[in-house]
Design a protein around this motif. Structure first.
Motif, mmCIF file in Angstrom:
data_model
loop_
_atom_site.group_PDB
_atom_site.id
_atom_site.type_symbol
_atom_site.label_atom_id
_atom_site.label_comp_id
_atom_site.label_asym_id
_atom_site.label_seq_id
_atom_site.Cartn_x
_atom_site.Cartn_y
_atom_site.Cartn_z
ATOM 1 N N ALA A 96 0.832 -1.206 0.000
ATOM 2 C CA ALA A 96 0.000 0.000 0.000
ATOM 3 C C ALA A 96 0.865 1.254 0.000
ATOM 4 N N ARG A 97 1.943 1.239 0.781
ATOM 5 C CA ARG A 97 2.842 2.391 0.794
ATOM 6 C C ARG A 97 3.506 2.580 -0.578
ATOM 7 N N LEU A 98 3.926 1.474 -1.210
ATOM 8 C CA LEU A 98 4.508 1.564 -2.552
ATOM 9 C C LEU A 98 3.503 2.109 -3.558
ATOM 10 N N ALA A 99 2.220 1.787 -3.346
ATOM 11 C CA ALA A 99 1.167 2.238 -4.263
ATOM 12 C C ALA A 99 0.692 3.649 -3.950
ATOM 13 N N GLY A 100 1.215 4.252 -2.890
ATOM 14 C CA GLY A 100 0.824 5.609 -2.541
ATOM 15 C C GLY A 100 -0.421 5.711 -1.693
ATOM 16 N N VAL A 101 -0.875 4.596 -1.119
ATOM 17 C CA VAL A 101 -2.049 4.615 -0.240
ATOM 18 C C VAL A 101 -1.565 4.574 1.205
ATOM 19 N N ARG A 102 -1.851 5.615 1.958
ATOM 20 C CA ARG A 102 -1.406 5.675 3.353
ATOM 21 C C ARG A 102 -2.512 5.306 4.345
ATOM 22 N N THR A 103 -3.736 5.222 3.855
ATOM 23 C CA THR A 103 -4.855 4.884 4.745
ATOM 24 C C THR A 103 -4.978 3.373 4.814
ATOM 25 N N GLY A 136 1.035 1.572 8.788
ATOM 26 C CA GLY A 136 -0.423 1.690 8.774
ATOM 27 C C GLY A 136 -0.898 2.849 9.621
ATOM 28 N N ARG A 137 -2.216 3.066 9.576
ATOM 29 C CA ARG A 137 -2.816 4.140 10.364
ATOM 30 C C ARG A 137 -3.558 3.621 11.579
ATOM 31 N N ALA A 138 -4.050 2.389 11.512
ATOM 32 C CA ALA A 138 -4.851 1.864 12.619
ATOM 33 C C ALA A 138 -4.773 0.343 12.643
ATOM 34 N N THR A 139 -4.786 -0.218 13.856
ATOM 35 C CA THR A 139 -4.860 -1.661 14.038
ATOM 36 C C THR A 139 -6.091 -1.974 14.871
ATOM 37 N N VAL A 140 -6.967 -2.790 14.325
ATOM 38 C CA VAL A 140 -8.187 -3.189 15.009
ATOM 39 C C VAL A 140 -7.906 -4.461 15.801
ATOM 40 N N ALA A 141 -8.171 -4.422 17.094
ATOM 41 C CA ALA A 141 -8.055 -5.601 17.956
ATOM 42 C C ALA A 141 -9.449 -6.163 18.179
ATOM 43 N N VAL A 142 -9.589 -7.489 18.091
ATOM 44 C CA VAL A 142 -10.923 -8.084 18.188
ATOM 45 C C VAL A 142 -11.388 -8.263 19.625
ATOM 46 N N SER A 143 -10.537 -7.911 20.598
ATOM 47 C CA SER A 143 -10.940 -7.970 22.006
ATOM 48 C C SER A 143 -10.001 -7.090 22.818
ATOM 49 N N PRO A 144 -10.430 -6.653 24.017
ATOM 50 C CA PRO A 144 -9.512 -5.926 24.897
ATOM 51 C C PRO A 144 -8.260 -6.725 25.232
ATOM 52 N N THR A 145 -8.386 -8.049 25.286
ATOM 53 C CA THR A 145 -7.222 -8.897 25.545
ATOM 54 C C THR A 145 -6.172 -8.717 24.459
ATOM 55 N N VAL A 146 -6.598 -8.711 23.196
ATOM 56 C CA VAL A 146 -5.671 -8.527 22.082
ATOM 57 C C VAL A 146 -5.098 -7.109 22.099
ATOM 58 N N ALA A 147 -5.925 -6.113 22.422
ATOM 59 C CA ALA A 147 -5.440 -4.735 22.495
ATOM 60 C C ALA A 147 -4.324 -4.603 23.526
ATOM 61 N N ALA A 148 -4.481 -5.261 24.669
ATOM 62 C CA ALA A 148 -3.449 -5.214 25.708
ATOM 63 C C ALA A 148 -2.155 -5.854 25.226
ATOM 64 N N LEU A 362 -16.446 -0.162 12.371
ATOM 65 C CA LEU A 362 -15.361 -0.187 11.402
ATOM 66 C C LEU A 362 -15.467 0.981 10.425
ATOM 67 N N MET A 363 -16.676 1.322 9.999
ATOM 68 C CA MET A 363 -16.848 2.478 9.126
ATOM 69 C C MET A 363 -16.387 3.760 9.828
ATOM 70 N N ASP A 364 -16.604 3.857 11.122
ATOM 71 C CA ASP A 364 -16.120 5.022 11.877
ATOM 72 C C ASP A 364 -14.592 5.089 11.832
ATOM 73 N N VAL A 365 -13.930 3.934 11.915
ATOM 74 C CA VAL A 365 -12.467 3.906 11.824
ATOM 75 C C VAL A 365 -12.016 4.366 10.442
ATOM 76 N N TYR A 366 -12.655 3.847 9.394
ATOM 77 C CA TYR A 366 -12.301 4.269 8.034
ATOM 78 C C TYR A 366 -12.424 5.795 7.891
ATOM 79 N N THR A 367 -13.544 6.340 8.358
ATOM 80 C CA THR A 367 -13.787 7.776 8.233
ATOM 81 C C THR A 367 -12.747 8.585 8.999
ATOM 82 N N THR A 368 -12.396 8.099 10.197
ATOM 83 C CA THR A 368 -11.428 8.820 11.027
ATOM 84 C C THR A 368 -10.049 8.837 10.380
ATOM 85 N N VAL A 369 -9.571 7.687 9.916
ATOM 86 C CA VAL A 369 -8.225 7.646 9.349
ATOM 87 C C VAL A 369 -8.160 8.366 8.008
ATOM 88 N N LEU A 370 -9.249 8.345 7.253
ATOM 89 C CA LEU A 370 -9.263 9.092 5.991
ATOM 90 C C LEU A 370 -9.184 10.594 6.234
#
Length: 379
Positions: A96-103, A136-148, A362-370
């Motif tokens: 994505a970085r090579l293609a010029g996409v930073r989101t 990347g701009r964001a990493t989604v964790a599927v649980s608080p355990t993974v986020a920790a 997830l759409m909120d994340v897309y909107t925020t990072v864009l």
């Protein structure tokens, strides 16, 4: 909004099926690219009308695949690149970085304290993960355990967002007709007590614990292993050695969606046919199978399921954590068997994990990072 989802493979695994379900509810134009192994889920996505591309990656040393991936991203003029699973996250972020996409957004489906996607963690995996995560701009964790765990690794909290996996709970609701049809399909007596295990037949799932537990239970108890994988032969041999091969059945891969494969019942139908679910894996990232079983009104015995342990205990009264091995599972299963069938209504925990809510988050994340803003801190 145009989104490209990049995933390592599209076999019938939890992350793969979660992606298919998610795309049915995301209000964005989504394409999917798989690095390797377009399997059942690829067929399902195509049936849903999703454009699926197979990169035909030849392995981790296939540098040409990285360039092909970058060209694909550039040609598609995507607003967001969303990666899933380790190899796709590493190669997808670079491409994505090579293609010029930073989101670039990644979902971490399978990170545990000691393993990643069933493989033991080592310093090399961690270094490469962190190096590419910075692209990347964001990493989604599927649980608080993974986020920790991600924060412990050094991923900045401002780039982590907890968005649990979602399920279509209505599809898994218990149905007496589907129960009888699925039992008839697999030759299960109507009066048998049937325990199920759902997932890839790999060593980390510890399905051998359930096989050994079956040998300690009365003759009217059956075990259904729902999935496929490299451990199938070993589990079959173990059942033979224990003298219970005639009480254990392997279904192979089953789709969770509305289209059953090759005439077999789909996963919701088979869950209706069960009386209990056993999930003896020592380390899970989320515990999707446990949640789907609860949606079917089943008692769930588990060793690891962050989807449940991150919630108040009262929200899933039918779930019980088992810390021992075969004897401990057999003891609780025998108690449940003697107690007889209970109410097959879904508990409150299930309503906390709707796929519609997951898609909105997830759409909120897309909107925020864009927009160029940081995410709000997750717990």
């Amino acid at each position: 909004m145009r989104v490209l989802h990049i995933i390592t493979g599209l076999d019938a695994g939890g992350a793969e099926q979660q992606l298919r379900l998610l795309l049915r509810h995301l209000p964005a134009r989504c394409d999917v690219l798989t690095l390797t192994r377009p399997g059942q889920v690829a067929d399902g996505l195509i049936a849903d009308g999703v454009r699926v591309t197979d990169l035909r990656m030849g392995g981790n040393r296939d540098v040409g695949a990285l360039l092909r991936l970058a060209r694909h991203i550039r040609a598609g003029r995507y607003d967001v690149v969303h990666t899933h699973l380790y190899r796709a996250c590493v190669y997808g972020r670079i491409a994505a970085r090579l293609a010029g996409v930073r989101t670039v957004v990644a979902t971490e489906h399978s990170l545990g304290a000691r393993q990643l996607e069933g493989r033991s963690l080592n310093a090399g995996i961690r270094v490469l993960y962190l190096a590419t995560e910075r692209l990347g701009r964001a990493t989604v964790a599927v649980s608080p355990t993974v986020a920790a765990l991600l924060r412990d690794w050094g991923v900045p909290g401002r780039r982590i967002q907890v968005i649990p996996n979602g399920i279509d709970a209505g599809r898994f609701r218990f149905d007496e007709v589907r129960r009888k049809e699925a039992r008839a399909f697999y030759g299960l007596p109507e009066d048998a007590y049937v325990v199920g295990c759902v997932g890839r037949l790999v060593a980390t799932k510890r399905f051998d614990v359930a096989v050994r537990a079956l040998a300690l239970l009365p003759a009217d108890v059956r075990l259904l292993l729902i999935g496929a994988g490299p451990e199938a032969g070993r589990l079959h041999r173990l059942a033979g050695e224990l003298g219970i091969a005639d009480r254990m059945l392997m279904t192979g891969e089953l789709l969770g969606g509305p289209d059953p494969g090759q005439g077999a019942p789909d996963l919701p139908s088979v869950l209706s046919a069960l009386d209990a679910l056993a999930a003896p894996a020592l380390e899970e990232t989320f515990g999707l199978a446990a949640l789907e079983a609860l949606a079917a009104g089943l008692p769930v015995l588990y060793t690891s399921a962050p989807a449940l342990t991150d919630l108040p205990r009262a929200s899933a009264p039918g779930a019980e954590r088992i810390r021992g091995g075969a004897e401990a599972y057999a003891r609780v299963l025998l108690r449940l068997h003697v107690a007889g069938p209970g109410d097959r209504a879904a508990p409150d925990a299930v309503r906390r994990y709707s796929i519609e809510h997951t898609a909105r988050q997830l759409m909120d994340v897309y909107t925020t990072v864009l927009s160029g803003h940081d995410l709000e801190a997750s717990p």
